[in-house]
Scaffold this motif. Structure first.
Motif, PDB file in Angstrom:
ATOM      1  N   ALA A  24     -37.335  -8.854  -0.942  1.00  0.00           N
ATOM      2  CA  ALA A  24     -38.258  -8.791   0.282  1.00  0.00           C
ATOM      3  C   ALA A  24     -37.557  -8.074   1.463  1.00  0.00           C
ATOM      4  CB  ALA A  24     -38.869  -9.907   0.543  1.00  0.00           C
ATOM      5  N   GLY A  25     -37.049  -7.002   1.407  1.00  0.00           N
ATOM      6  CA  GLY A  25     -36.246  -6.439   2.355  1.00  0.00           C
ATOM      7  C   GLY A  25     -37.291  -5.340   3.106  1.00  0.00           C
ATOM      8  N   GLY A  26     -37.089  -5.696   4.474  1.00  0.00           N
ATOM      9  CA  GLY A  26     -37.949  -4.763   5.319  1.00  0.00           C
ATOM     10  C   GLY A  26     -37.416  -3.300   5.452  1.00  0.00           C
ATOM     11  N   PRO A  27     -38.359  -2.358   6.055  1.00  0.00           N
ATOM     12  CA  PRO A  27     -37.824  -0.932   6.088  1.00  0.00           C
ATOM     13  C   PRO A  27     -36.784  -0.982   7.126  1.00  0.00           C
ATOM     14  CG  PRO A  27     -39.933  -1.357   7.224  1.00  0.00           C
ATOM     15  CD  PRO A  27     -39.759  -2.381   6.386  1.00  0.00           C
ATOM     16  N   GLY A  38     -33.380  -5.878   9.675  1.00  0.00           N
ATOM     17  CA  GLY A  38     -34.671  -5.531   9.563  1.00  0.00           C
ATOM     18  C   GLY A  38     -35.595  -6.546   9.708  1.00  0.00           C
ATOM     19  N   GLU A  39     -36.898  -6.122   8.989  1.00  0.00           N
ATOM     20  CA  GLU A  39     -37.972  -7.082   9.580  1.00  0.00           C
ATOM     21  C   GLU A  39     -38.203  -8.090   8.524  1.00  0.00           C
ATOM     22  OE1 GLU A  39     -38.000  -3.854   8.813  1.00  0.00           O
ATOM     23  OE2 GLU A  39     -38.609  -2.936  10.631  1.00  0.00           O
ATOM     24  N   GLY A  40     -37.916  -8.082   7.101  1.00  0.00           N
ATOM     25  CA  GLY A  40     -38.137  -8.919   6.223  1.00  0.00           C
ATOM     26  C   GLY A  40     -36.954  -9.760   6.067  1.00  0.00           C
ATOM     27  N   LEU A  41     -37.044 -10.079   4.587  1.00  0.00           N
ATOM     28  CA  LEU A  41     -35.840 -11.037   4.211  1.00  0.00           C
ATOM     29  C   LEU A  41     -34.585 -10.313   3.928  1.00  0.00           C
ATOM     30  CD1 LEU A  41     -37.484 -13.570   1.670  1.00  0.00           C
ATOM     31  CD2 LEU A  41     -37.118 -13.952   4.167  1.00  0.00           C
ATOM     32  N   SER A  42     -33.445 -10.638   4.575  1.00  0.00           N
ATOM     33  CA  SER A  42     -32.123  -9.898   4.290  1.00  0.00           C
ATOM     34  C   SER A  42     -31.481 -10.756   3.204  1.00  0.00           C
ATOM     35  CB  SER A  42     -31.418  -9.944   5.663  1.00  0.00           C
ATOM     36  OG  SER A  42     -30.166  -9.262   5.448  1.00  0.00           O
ATOM     37  N   VAL A  43     -32.060 -10.648   2.062  1.00  0.00           N
ATOM     38  CA  VAL A  43     -31.414 -11.454   0.984  1.00  0.00           C
ATOM     39  C   VAL A  43     -30.995 -10.700  -0.168  1.00  0.00           C
ATOM     40  CG1 VAL A  43     -32.036 -13.229  -0.744  1.00  0.00           C
ATOM     41  CG2 VAL A  43     -32.752 -13.500   1.539  1.00  0.00           C
ATOM     42  N   THR A  44     -29.693 -10.865  -0.334  1.00  0.00           N
ATOM     43  CA  THR A  44     -28.921  -9.978  -1.785  1.00  0.00           C
ATOM     44  C   THR A  44     -28.950 -10.762  -2.743  1.00  0.00           C
ATOM     45  OG1 THR A  44     -27.658  -8.671  -0.333  1.00  0.00           O
ATOM     46  CG2 THR A  44     -27.105  -8.813  -2.635  1.00  0.00           C
ATOM     47  N   THR A  45     -29.571 -10.556  -3.961  1.00  0.00           N
ATOM     48  CA  THR A  45     -29.653 -11.550  -4.971  1.00  0.00           C
ATOM     49  C   THR A  45     -28.532 -11.096  -6.072  1.00  0.00           C
ATOM     50  OG1 THR A  45     -31.153  -9.882  -6.075  1.00  0.00           O
ATOM     51  CG2 THR A  45     -32.205 -11.988  -4.930  1.00  0.00           C
ATOM     52  N   TYR A  46     -28.176 -12.303  -6.637  1.00  0.00           N
ATOM     53  CA  TYR A  46     -26.810 -11.834  -7.668  1.00  0.00           C
ATOM     54  C   TYR A  46     -27.118 -12.490  -8.957  1.00  0.00           C
ATOM     55  CZ  TYR A  46     -23.997 -10.261  -3.767  1.00  0.00           C
ATOM     56  OH  TYR A  46     -23.404  -9.456  -2.882  1.00  0.00           O
ATOM     57  N   TYR A  47     -26.760 -11.853  -9.981  1.00  0.00           N
ATOM     58  CA  TYR A  47     -27.010 -12.405 -11.345  1.00  0.00           C
ATOM     59  C   TYR A  47     -25.727 -12.242 -12.138  1.00  0.00           C
ATOM     60  CZ  TYR A  47     -31.776 -11.267  -9.563  1.00  0.00           C
ATOM     61  OH  TYR A  47     -32.873 -11.010  -8.780  1.00  0.00           O
ATOM     62  N   GLY A  85     -28.247 -12.877   4.085  1.00  0.00           N
ATOM     63  CA  GLY A  85     -27.195 -12.195   4.848  1.00  0.00           C
ATOM     64  C   GLY A  85     -27.716 -12.083   6.682  1.00  0.00           C
ATOM     65  N   GLU A  86     -26.813 -12.552   7.427  1.00  0.00           N
ATOM     66  CA  GLU A  86     -27.229 -12.616   8.849  1.00  0.00           C
ATOM     67  C   GLU A  86     -26.662 -11.187   9.499  1.00  0.00           C
ATOM     68  OE1 GLU A  86     -25.819 -15.652  11.359  1.00  0.00           O
ATOM     69  OE2 GLU A  86     -25.929 -16.902   9.598  1.00  0.00           O
ATOM     70  N   HIS A  87     -27.020 -10.904  10.639  1.00  0.00           N
ATOM     71  CA  HIS A  87     -26.688  -9.716  11.254  1.00  0.00           C
ATOM     72  C   HIS A  87     -25.181  -9.921  11.303  1.00  0.00           C
ATOM     73  CE1 HIS A  87     -26.555  -6.720  14.293  1.00  0.00           C
ATOM     74  NE2 HIS A  87     -26.147  -7.545  15.204  1.00  0.00           N
ATOM     75  N   THR A 117     -42.600  -4.833   2.293  1.00  0.00           N
ATOM     76  CA  THR A 117     -41.193  -5.047   2.195  1.00  0.00           C
ATOM     77  C   THR A 117     -41.045  -4.463   0.512  1.00  0.00           C
ATOM     78  OG1 THR A 117     -41.567  -7.228   1.043  1.00  0.00           O
ATOM     79  CG2 THR A 117     -41.059  -7.009   3.547  1.00  0.00           C
ATOM     80  N   ARG A 118     -39.653  -4.437  -0.076  1.00  0.00           N
ATOM     81  CA  ARG A 118     -39.385  -4.162  -1.348  1.00  0.00           C
ATOM     82  C   ARG A 118     -38.505  -5.122  -1.865  1.00  0.00           C
ATOM     83  NH1 ARG A 118     -34.983  -5.129  -0.543  1.00  0.00           N
ATOM     84  NH2 ARG A 118     -33.233  -4.144   0.049  1.00  0.00           N
TER      85      ARG A 118
END
Length: 350
Positions: free
Chosen positions: A312-315, A155-164, A293-295, A100-101
């Protein structure tokens, strides 16, 4: 660990039930309810995925909603020339050797989209300084004021957007460095950021970076922190970067907190510590808000007063950008909108 506050999560059920005129009104109502939240909290999550529609219908609703958000923002004082830009879909790049990235904090289109002072707060500011680089970027040349993403595949990993909260970070740094802000704190902060950006632009022949880095925006002076702009935490330094910035090579081997994975993440940890007094791990605990984020969800944020990233987003994760942009960020309407944004509101707020 903090998650999206309840007020920034929007139920979209009204978009699909009842007669057509009621559904159209629901689009307008949802958009009108969200724009104040987007300025106050920084972002909003529209739970279109929970409607369990197909991708095409969800995309149609997301695009329609983005258009209504544009109209609602203009009705409350955003520039009338602001337009909806639907960019090409983007698949998640994962550096070799990782499953993941992690995307480090950034503004979308940061070569020409970053927080600058309004002429109302800094009359000597030149709007031309709102473009840092004119080549070598990966998005479009439009100035992105609001950043939206539709999620057709999580995707395969966590579909999480982070905000600051970038405004909060700037305020905190001013306090930590003992910089006097006077009675009009947003104006003082805007002028301070503007001065940092001007120095970064003046030193561009020296550092050669097309993006204003996190550290440069917060006033770091070392050429290393101007010349390296990080995106993927797992990325490695290029051969050219190792030659141009040899001091970065040993720093990339171990970070300030000792826990970061990837050369870019470890260097970013050093940079964040230099700029804010916090390691990357401490900075995340202080400022990071997770937006899973959900599908088929739509996420929409202020692209200048907030930084965002990805965890941790997957490809296989795919995003479709739906941004509100201007081709030339200047003029009285833009300056009023920008001055209000520094104060977490809109010109026509009431």
């Amino acid at each position: 660990m903090k998650f999206t506050p309840t007020e920034a999560q929007f139920d979209c059920t009204g978009l699909v039930f009842g007669p057509q005129d009621r559904r159209e009104q629901a689009l307008d109502d949802l958009a009108a309810a969200s724009v104040g939240v987007i300025h106050r909290v920084g972002f909003a999550v529209f739970r279109i995925g929970r409607l369990r529609l197909g991708v095409e219908e969800s995309r149609r609703l997301s695009t329609a909603l983005a258009g209504r958000i544009r109209a609602a923002l203009i009705a409350r004082g955003a520039p009338a020339k602001m337009r909806l830009e639907i960019d090409r879909s983007q698949q998640t790049y994962v550096p070799e050797g990782f499953s993941t990235r992690t995307l480090l904090p950034h503004h979308d289109g940061q070569h020409c989209s970053y927080l600058t002072p309004s002429l109302q707060d800094a009359p000597d500011w030149d709007p031309a300084w709102r473009e840092f680089g004119s080549s070598g970027y990966t998005t479009t040349p439009a100035h992105k004021m609001y950043q939206g993403i539709f999620l057709p595949d999580v995707g395969e990993g966590l579909s999480v957007t982070t905000y600051y909260d970038w405004l909060g970070v700037i305020d905190d740094v001013l306090d930590r460095r003992g910089i006097e802000a006077g009675d009009d704190r947003p104006a003082a902060a805007a002028r301070w950021i503007g001065a940092n950006l001007r120095r970064g632009l003046e030193r561009q022949p020296e550092h050669g970076c097309a993006y204003p880095s996190f550290g440069a925006m917060l006033g770091l002076e070392e050429p290393l922190w101007h010349g390296l702009s990080f995106h993927h935490g797992e990325a490695v330094l290029t051969k050219e970067e190792r030659v141009r910035h040899p001091a970065a090579v040993p720093l990339a081997q171990r970070c300030a907190c000792g826990d970061c994975e990837g050369e870019a993440a470890r260097l970013f940890c050093h940079q964040v510590l230099m700029a804010t007094g916090l390691t990357w791990a401490q900075f995340r605990r202080r400022w990071e808000v997770l937006a899973p984020g959900e599908h088929c969800d739509l996420l929409f944020g202020h692209n200048l007063t907030m930084l965002h990233g990805g965890l941790a987003g997957g490809p296989g994760r795919i995003i479709e950008p739906l941004c509100l942009v201007m081709d030339t960020p200047a003029g009285p309407e833009y300056e009023r909108w920008l001055a209000a944004s520094w104060r977490r509101t809109l010109p026509g707020a009431h």
